[in-house]
Design a protein around this motif. Structure first.
Motif, PDB file in Angstrom:
ATOM      1  N   GLY A 103       0.813  -1.214   0.000  1.00 45.88           N
ATOM      2  CA  GLY A 103       0.000   0.000   0.000  1.00 45.88           C
ATOM      3  C   GLY A 103       0.849   1.268   0.000  1.00 45.88           C
ATOM      4  N   GLU A 104       1.911   1.269   0.792  1.00 46.58           N
ATOM      5  CA  GLU A 104       2.808   2.427   0.803  1.00 46.58           C
ATOM      6  C   GLU A 104       3.452   2.619  -0.567  1.00 46.58           C
ATOM      7  OE1 GLU A 104       5.628   2.693   3.999  1.00 46.58           O
ATOM      8  OE2 GLU A 104       4.311   1.609   5.358  1.00 46.58           O
ATOM      9  N   GLY A 105       3.885   1.515  -1.184  1.00 48.75           N
ATOM     10  CA  GLY A 105       4.497   1.621  -2.505  1.00 48.75           C
ATOM     11  C   GLY A 105       3.532   2.166  -3.538  1.00 48.75           C
ATOM     12  N   ALA A 106       2.265   1.700  -3.495  1.00 50.86           N
ATOM     13  CA  ALA A 106       1.264   2.188  -4.445  1.00 50.86           C
ATOM     14  C   ALA A 106       1.013   3.681  -4.255  1.00 50.86           C
ATOM     15  CB  ALA A 106      -0.029   1.396  -4.282  1.00 50.86           C
ATOM     16  N   ALA A 107       0.920   4.107  -2.990  1.00 51.95           N
ATOM     17  CA  ALA A 107       0.702   5.538  -2.728  1.00 51.95           C
ATOM     18  C   ALA A 107       1.879   6.372  -3.220  1.00 51.95           C
ATOM     19  CB  ALA A 107       0.473   5.760  -1.237  1.00 51.95           C
ATOM     20  N   MET A 108       3.097   5.862  -3.008  1.00 53.70           N
ATOM     21  CA  MET A 108       4.271   6.640  -3.398  1.00 53.70           C
ATOM     22  C   MET A 108       4.476   6.648  -4.903  1.00 53.70           C
ATOM     23  SD  MET A 108       5.180   8.048  -0.709  1.00 53.70           S
ATOM     24  CE  MET A 108       6.564   8.894  -1.473  1.00 53.70           C
ATOM     25  N   ILE A 109       3.978   5.638  -5.630  1.00 56.74           N
ATOM     26  CA  ILE A 109       4.055   5.687  -7.089  1.00 56.74           C
ATOM     27  C   ILE A 109       3.323   6.925  -7.603  1.00 56.74           C
ATOM     28  CG2 ILE A 109       3.182   4.596  -9.198  1.00 56.74           C
ATOM     29  CD1 ILE A 109       3.895   1.906  -8.012  1.00 56.74           C
ATOM     30  N   LEU A 110       2.151   7.195  -7.042  1.00 60.17           N
ATOM     31  CA  LEU A 110       1.396   8.396  -7.436  1.00 60.17           C
ATOM     32  C   LEU A 110       2.178   9.662  -7.110  1.00 60.17           C
ATOM     33  CD1 LEU A 110      -2.189   7.351  -6.248  1.00 60.17           C
ATOM     34  CD2 LEU A 110      -1.225   7.236  -8.556  1.00 60.17           C
ATOM     35  N   VAL A 111       2.805   9.682  -5.925  1.00 59.17           N
ATOM     36  CA  VAL A 111       3.600  10.853  -5.533  1.00 59.17           C
ATOM     37  C   VAL A 111       4.777  11.034  -6.487  1.00 59.17           C
ATOM     38  CG1 VAL A 111       5.011  11.848  -3.698  1.00 59.17           C
ATOM     39  CG2 VAL A 111       2.902  10.634  -3.121  1.00 59.17           C
ATOM     40  N   TYR A 112       5.448   9.944  -6.806  1.00 59.26           N
ATOM     41  CA  TYR A 112       6.589  10.031  -7.723  1.00 59.26           C
ATOM     42  C   TYR A 112       6.161  10.527  -9.103  1.00 59.26           C
ATOM     43  CZ  TYR A 112       8.986   7.099  -4.228  1.00 59.26           C
ATOM     44  OH  TYR A 112       9.528   6.599  -3.082  1.00 59.26           O
ATOM     45  N   LEU A 113       5.008  10.042  -9.565  1.00 58.88           N
ATOM     46  CA  LEU A 113       4.520  10.474 -10.875  1.00 58.88           C
ATOM     47  C   LEU A 113       4.211  11.967 -10.879  1.00 58.88           C
ATOM     48  CD1 LEU A 113       2.153   7.497 -11.808  1.00 58.88           C
ATOM     49  CD2 LEU A 113       4.182   8.227 -13.087  1.00 58.88           C
ATOM     50  N   VAL A 114       3.519  12.433  -9.847  1.00 54.33           N
ATOM     51  CA  VAL A 114       3.119  13.838  -9.786  1.00 54.33           C
ATOM     52  C   VAL A 114       4.322  14.753  -9.679  1.00 54.33           C
ATOM     53  CG1 VAL A 114       1.886  15.549  -8.396  1.00 54.33           C
ATOM     54  CG2 VAL A 114       0.835  13.327  -8.855  1.00 54.33           C
ATOM     55  N   LEU A 115       5.322  14.349  -8.881  1.00 56.31           N
ATOM     56  CA  LEU A 115       6.479  15.216  -8.633  1.00 56.31           C
ATOM     57  C   LEU A 115       7.599  15.021  -9.657  1.00 56.31           C
ATOM     58  CD1 LEU A 115       6.658  14.993  -4.746  1.00 56.31           C
ATOM     59  CD2 LEU A 115       5.710  16.820  -6.159  1.00 56.31           C
ATOM     60  N   GLY A 116       7.412  14.107 -10.601  1.00 54.22           N
ATOM     61  CA  GLY A 116       8.386  13.968 -11.669  1.00 54.22           C
ATOM     62  C   GLY A 116       9.638  13.204 -11.306  1.00 54.22           C
ATOM     63  N   LEU A 124      10.802   2.686  -8.954  1.00 53.43           N
ATOM     64  CA  LEU A 124      11.117   3.196  -7.619  1.00 53.43           C
ATOM     65  C   LEU A 124       9.971   2.918  -6.651  1.00 53.43           C
ATOM     66  CD1 LEU A 124      13.415   4.670  -6.209  1.00 53.43           C
ATOM     67  CD2 LEU A 124      12.231   6.815  -6.637  1.00 53.43           C
ATOM     68  N   GLY A 125       8.734   2.926  -7.147  1.00 53.68           N
ATOM     69  CA  GLY A 125       7.598   2.598  -6.295  1.00 53.68           C
ATOM     70  C   GLY A 125       7.608   1.146  -5.854  1.00 53.68           C
ATOM     71  N   VAL A 126       7.974   0.241  -6.770  1.00 58.34           N
ATOM     72  CA  VAL A 126       8.095  -1.172  -6.398  1.00 58.34           C
ATOM     73  C   VAL A 126       9.194  -1.350  -5.359  1.00 58.34           C
ATOM     74  CG1 VAL A 126       8.686  -3.467  -7.249  1.00 58.34           C
ATOM     75  CG2 VAL A 126       7.174  -1.999  -8.598  1.00 58.34           C
ATOM     76  N   ALA A 127      10.327  -0.672  -5.568  1.00 56.13           N
ATOM     77  CA  ALA A 127      11.410  -0.741  -4.587  1.00 56.13           C
ATOM     78  C   ALA A 127      10.980  -0.175  -3.242  1.00 56.13           C
ATOM     79  CB  ALA A 127      12.636   0.005  -5.112  1.00 56.13           C
ATOM     80  N   THR A 128      10.174   0.876  -3.258  1.00 53.21           N
ATOM     81  CA  THR A 128       9.664   1.451  -2.009  1.00 53.21           C
ATOM     82  C   THR A 128       8.752   0.471  -1.291  1.00 53.21           C
ATOM     83  OG1 THR A 128       9.785   3.683  -2.945  1.00 53.21           O
ATOM     84  CG2 THR A 128       8.370   3.379  -1.019  1.00 53.21           C
ATOM     85  N   ALA A 129       7.897  -0.228  -2.044  1.00 49.70           N
ATOM     86  CA  ALA A 129       7.011  -1.223  -1.438  1.00 49.70           C
ATOM     87  C   ALA A 129       7.809  -2.325  -0.754  1.00 49.70           C
ATOM     88  CB  ALA A 129       6.080  -1.812  -2.493  1.00 49.70           C
ATOM     89  N   ILE A 130       8.878  -2.780  -1.413  1.00 47.06           N
ATOM     90  CA  ILE A 130       9.705  -3.839  -0.822  1.00 47.06           C
ATOM     91  C   ILE A 130      10.422  -3.320   0.414  1.00 47.06           C
ATOM     92  CG2 ILE A 130      11.683  -5.350  -1.231  1.00 47.06           C
ATOM     93  CD1 ILE A 130      10.834  -5.413  -4.189  1.00 47.06           C
ATOM     94  N   ALA A 131      10.995  -2.117   0.315  1.00 47.82           N
ATOM     95  CA  ALA A 131      11.713  -1.550   1.455  1.00 47.82           C
ATOM     96  C   ALA A 131      10.772  -1.251   2.616  1.00 47.82           C
ATOM     97  CB  ALA A 131      12.447  -0.274   1.035  1.00 47.82           C
ATOM     98  N   ALA A 132       9.517  -0.879   2.313  1.00 46.92           N
ATOM     99  CA  ALA A 132       8.566  -0.525   3.363  1.00 46.92           C
ATOM    100  C   ALA A 132       8.143  -1.720   4.200  1.00 46.92           C
ATOM    101  CB  ALA A 132       7.326   0.131   2.746  1.00 46.92           C
TER     102      ALA A 132
END
Length: 362
Positions: free
Chosen positions: A225-238, A245-253
């Protein structure tokens, strides 16, 4: 031992005990290299058991086919992010090689974003001038970097990679048999537990199974869930490569506080593009998401299954990771939950129920 037992019978009993003990030690020695794979298979089988039961309810009498379908599906779920990461790394390797060649040939001038850093701008610029702007210094730096990187890759690609491949393959094989023969194995474990430690055996097994599932819900699902939320953040902020990076964030989270490392990487990538404001926003939003997940969602999911205060859950997770690596994410909390259950039984003088009375938990 009964003192009235004849000497010959006592000798036979002692000899039998010595032989059984020696065989047990020998068997453990043989199994020890594959023990992590067996434990991983047990963890995955416990987590998947409700799904397997629902599938079997729809297709009764086909446990073997269900096991045969679930095992490669799990393998694909694990291997897909790894393959995607390797493919992305291969695509980036060409650009990285060109950047290094340029640095070694003519040096790289300090980027404009270094001057916009809120702190340490002068120090960072001075380091860049000394190590990257000068071609001779850059060539020496990347020579050492390439040498260290080659050594690290050689260790990874060599025996270590082969060993991990064998362990993963053995995990899949063990998982197939655990799912296919689930009923018989559970019955045998119940009999063995009853003979070894009595009625507490089934309660311990049920509590351990519930703790594993609760930990998976609290770590794996919340991490996704954290990774999915951060994918949107990464997309919006460029942020570059937001999906990877979102998949990596999900694994790290899945490891407490591990997602913060990915936020730092994302912020550095944005700083490299000169987007200091977006880098600060990534850190702020990411830490907010992690704070909500770690302090509100995870304590409820894990604590309700393990019947542990979150402090003990955290100790179980971090201590388990320290002792067993990633496997400790699940072994640690389950061990703490069982120990606390036994402690409460000892203090209160009566059996403690598991976190749920669902009979399918064990």
């Amino acid at each position: 031992m009964d003192p009235t037992t004849p000497p010959r019978a006592r000798g036979t009993t002692i000899a039998r005990g010595v032989v059984v003990g020696a065989l047990g030690v020998l068997g453990l020695w043989v199994v020890l290299p594959f023990l992590p794979a067996l434990v991983w298979a047990v963890v995955v089988a416990i987590a998947a058991d409700p799904l397997v039961k629902r599938t079997e309810a729809r297709f009764p009498g086909r446990r073997g086919w269900i096991a045969l379908g679930f095992t490669p599906a799990f393998a694909a779920l694990v291997l897909a992010p790894i393959v995607a990461g390797i493919a992305q790394a291969a695509r980036e390797a060409h650009d990285l090689a060109g950047w290094i060649a340029t640095a070694r040939a003519s040096g790289l001038p300090p980027p404009a974003w270094l001057a916009t850093l809120p702190a340490g701008s002068a120090e960072a610029t001075a380091w860049w001038q000394a190590n990257l702007a000068d071609p001779v210094a850059a060539a020496a730096l990347f020579h050492n970097f390439n040498h260290a990187l080659w050594n690290a890759q050689a260790r990874l690609i060599g025996v270590g990679l082969l060993h991990r491949t064998v362990i993963f393959a053995f995990t899949l094989l063990a998982l197939f048999f655990l799912i296919r023969d689930r009923d018989g194995l559970v019955a045998q474990c119940r009999v063995a537990g009853d003979r070894l430690i009595g009625a507490a055996g089934e309660r311990i097994a049920r509590q351990a199974a519930l703790s594993v599932r609760g930990t998976i819900d609290g770590l794996v699902l919340v991490g996704i869930g954290e990774g999915a939320a951060m994918i949107l953040v990464y997309l919006v902020l460029g942020v570059p490569h937001p999906l990877l990076l979102g998949v990596a964030t999900a694994i790290a989270a899945m490891i407490p506080f591990g997602a913060a490392v990915m936020f730092v990487i994302a912020a550095l990538l944005l700083l490299a593009q000169g987007a200091a404001g977006a880098a600060i926003a990534v850190m702020a939003i990411g830490l907010t998401v992690v704070g909500i997940a770690d302090h509100l969602v995870r304590p409820v999911l894990i604590g309700s299954a393990t019947r542990l205060p979150f402090l003990w859950v955290l100790i179980g997770i971090l201590g388990g990771v320290e002792a067993f690596g990633l496997l400790g994410l699940f072994v640690g909390p389950a061990t703490m939950a069982v120990l606390v259950m036994l402690w409460r039984e000892f203090v209160e003088g009566k059996p403690q129920p598991a976190a749920s009375d669902d009979s399918s938990a064990a």
